[in-house]
Design a protein around this motif. Sequence first.
Motif, PDB file in Angstrom:
ATOM      1  N   LYS A   9      -1.265  -0.682 -11.523  1.00 32.01           N
ATOM      2  CA  LYS A   9      -0.900  -1.817 -11.521  1.00 32.01           C
ATOM      3  C   LYS A   9       0.213  -2.556 -11.665  1.00 32.01           C
ATOM      4  N   GLU A  10       2.017  -1.532 -12.449  1.00 31.95           N
ATOM      5  CA  GLU A  10       2.395  -2.101 -12.286  1.00 31.95           C
ATOM      6  C   GLU A  10       2.885  -1.609 -10.858  1.00 31.95           C
ATOM      7  N   LEU A  11       2.976  -0.510 -10.330  1.00 33.76           N
ATOM      8  CA  LEU A  11       3.474  -0.916  -9.183  1.00 33.76           C
ATOM      9  C   LEU A  11       2.657  -1.535  -7.409  1.00 33.76           C
ATOM     10  N   SER A  53      13.412  -0.248   0.280  1.00 37.60           N
ATOM     11  CA  SER A  53      14.668   0.413  -0.496  1.00 37.60           C
ATOM     12  C   SER A  53      14.633   1.745  -0.789  1.00 37.60           C
ATOM     13  N   SER A  54      15.538   2.749  -1.577  1.00 34.60           N
ATOM     14  CA  SER A  54      15.176   3.265  -2.050  1.00 34.60           C
ATOM     15  C   SER A  54      15.064   3.338  -3.537  1.00 34.60           C
ATOM     16  N   GLU A  55      15.813   1.760  -3.855  1.00 30.88           N
ATOM     17  CA  GLU A  55      14.768   1.829  -5.776  1.00 30.88           C
ATOM     18  C   GLU A  55      13.486   1.914  -5.283  1.00 30.88           C
ATOM     19  N   GLN A  56      13.046   1.176  -4.302  1.00 30.22           N
ATOM     20  CA  GLN A  56      11.471   1.319  -4.119  1.00 30.22           C
ATOM     21  C   GLN A  56      10.825   2.663  -4.002  1.00 30.22           C
ATOM     22  N   LEU A  72       7.726   5.566  -6.522  1.00 33.17           N
ATOM     23  CA  LEU A  72       6.886   5.623  -6.336  1.00 33.17           C
ATOM     24  C   LEU A  72       6.630   7.364  -6.543  1.00 33.17           C
ATOM     25  N   LYS A  73       8.201   7.903  -7.453  1.00 39.00           N
ATOM     26  CA  LYS A  73       8.156   9.479  -7.809  1.00 39.00           C
ATOM     27  C   LYS A  73       7.361  10.212  -8.444  1.00 39.00           C
ATOM     28  N   LYS A  86       9.619  13.978  -1.493  1.00 37.07           N
ATOM     29  CA  LYS A  86       8.546  14.284  -2.909  1.00 37.07           C
ATOM     30  C   LYS A  86       6.960  13.931  -2.606  1.00 37.07           C
ATOM     31  N   PHE A  87       7.133  13.297  -0.845  1.00 37.43           N
ATOM     32  CA  PHE A  87       5.226  13.312  -0.933  1.00 37.43           C
ATOM     33  C   PHE A  87       4.915  14.503  -0.710  1.00 37.43           C
TER      34      PHE A  87
END
Length: 690
Positions: free
Chosen positions: A298-300, A328-331, A335-336, A362-363
């Motif tokens: 829900k946060e994502l 963006s990199s922040e976005q 998801l990390k 990372k994915f």
Amino acid sequence: MAYINMLEIGIQIEKLHPIFVHLPIGTIVFAFLLELYALKKPSESMDEIGKLALSFSLVCAILSFASGWFLGKSGDYEPEMLSDHKWMAAFFVLANFLLLILRIGKIHWFKKVYLPLFGLTLLLVGVTGHLGGNMTHGTEFLFTPVQGNYIVITDIEKAKVYADIIQPIFDFKCSSCHNQNKKKGGLIINSQKGILNGGDSGNILDSFEGGPPQLLTSLSLPIAHEDHMPPKGKIQLSSEEITLINWWVDQGSCFDCFPKDLKRSKKIAEVLIGLEQDTTALAVLAGEMDFVSADKIKELQARGIPTYPLAKDNPLLSVNLSYNKKISSEQLNLLKGVAENVVELNLGYSNFSDTLSPYLKKFKNLVKLQLQQTPITDETIEKLKKHEWLESLNAYGTDMSTSSLETLKKLKRLKVLYVWNTQISEIALEQLAAVNPKLNFGIVADSVFAATTVEGPIFVADNNFFQEQLKVKIESYFEGVSIYYTLDGTKPDTTSLKYREPLILNESTQLKAVAHKTGWALSEITKEDYTHVKFKIAEVVLSPEPHEKYPGKGAVTLADLKRGSTNFVDGNWLGYEATHMETVLELKEQSEISSISVGALSAPSSWIFFPVGAKVWTSLNGVHYKKIAESSFPKEKPSTEVNTDFFSINFPKTAAKFIKVRVNSPLTNPAWHPNPGGSSWMFIDEIIVN
């Protein structure tokens, strides 16, 4: 008498060998470490401790050698390997003795040979221990891959009973004591020849004096019994493994048969089915992943990252960032924490580029990746070379070129690759096809990608069945879309009813809906059946029973008011192979009925088809039945889609307490199927009486 006493002592000493054998290894290593320490900080106390350590090591080595000597006389070990082990042990004892002599005597050339001799002694103890381990556990014990002889069974009917089911049990639970190097009781159990040759007591598959075979007797004895196998302290067989071995022996101990060749009870069938494993990427990953909390998802979503579970009660996730021009990199960093769970990532038509491509690492569990119409190049594709699970890659309309060929060759699981309108050459595709013959290339016309399609809407309701009324909400993952629906089974479009508020259903309804967004193509149709249930079923009797692979929850499956999903192994379906289904439903009380509805599944790729018709009989006493209706259902058209549907049989109101329903299977695959005439399946989940 003295000989007998010595023999008795020897027998006792041999039992201590597993204890003594480890002591010289630890003490000689400890003594060597003390010598290294003494080189840096010599002292009289260290000198005395060093002598004591070597003395203790020598005593332990002698005890280990003596106990091993008597143990070797049991005849349970391969003679040549036993001889090598004895000689190495003898050399180790001698080397230990010489070390102690040099250490105590301090001869003038002591320092020149002492440490080299110490190194040789360590080598000897290592080789001796390795040979001893080979005799006990087998020559491949130390260097065998983790999976060993582990057999993966994806279809139990194609598995060989002995080689794939029984032998692996022997390999993992019995062969450490019964192999070519350690023949305890004269028995080798890790091969067909060894089993048939038997041991000191004869063939383990033979019966004696009318009793069960030795093998079954040894497995069934109390664990404390000296003849119980495996012996106490070893890993024991599970109840399922013992059941399988009993079944195999009872059926004649065949070595070349398949499960279909042998009789099996319901219990055996359940155990056999339990051996099957789903080895698809999604199944394997789902079994390894932990669930992501609903709050995290829900946060994502609240932060503008559409993230959804791949299915109910599934830890895998799908992330859709398509058409997002502000990734963006922040976005991506947000998801990390869930990146390992993400198996589907849609970045198509977005601003995702080579600059952001490092985040793909990372994915690592991606199965499906969409990069169509993004400004990526070969640099991004290169980041995928370690994505071992990737099966589908859409690079349509990107600057991917032939330079990506080597990376694509490394993706062994890749099944689908969209490369239309890229810089990759036909020659490169031919080379890729040669390496991966199962790869399908999505080389399609531009017109296929001309229209952008929104995802279909989703329905939210407490159940598919209701007795009074049911509230249904219709939602969409996309913002700014309009939803249109129909309640009569007709195809919806933008002229149909527009969804504005939750629907209240008072009767059985087939709800269909589409989502539409200006400038986008109409979504696919979402369809669901909501069924009004007037009468409750008291008891259900099936004839015949469903196939042992797909028993659902038994007869009650037809009346539990739970629809099966499009996954036919979800436990909510009764499966019938090339046979019709007949059931008797008993109502709680005599009532007037006017329709029967049958819930069914169609999955042509899995040879599953809708029923072709049904017959209905009624009775007041459960003895005398009267046929009241017969109906043929529409023939299925060629398709590869998976669908569920309800088929209704209507008739004049009839008083009934018992209803007999026969659902007719097509029995064989239709002419348009890739395997026409093959034995087809019919899957039923519910029968509703109204």
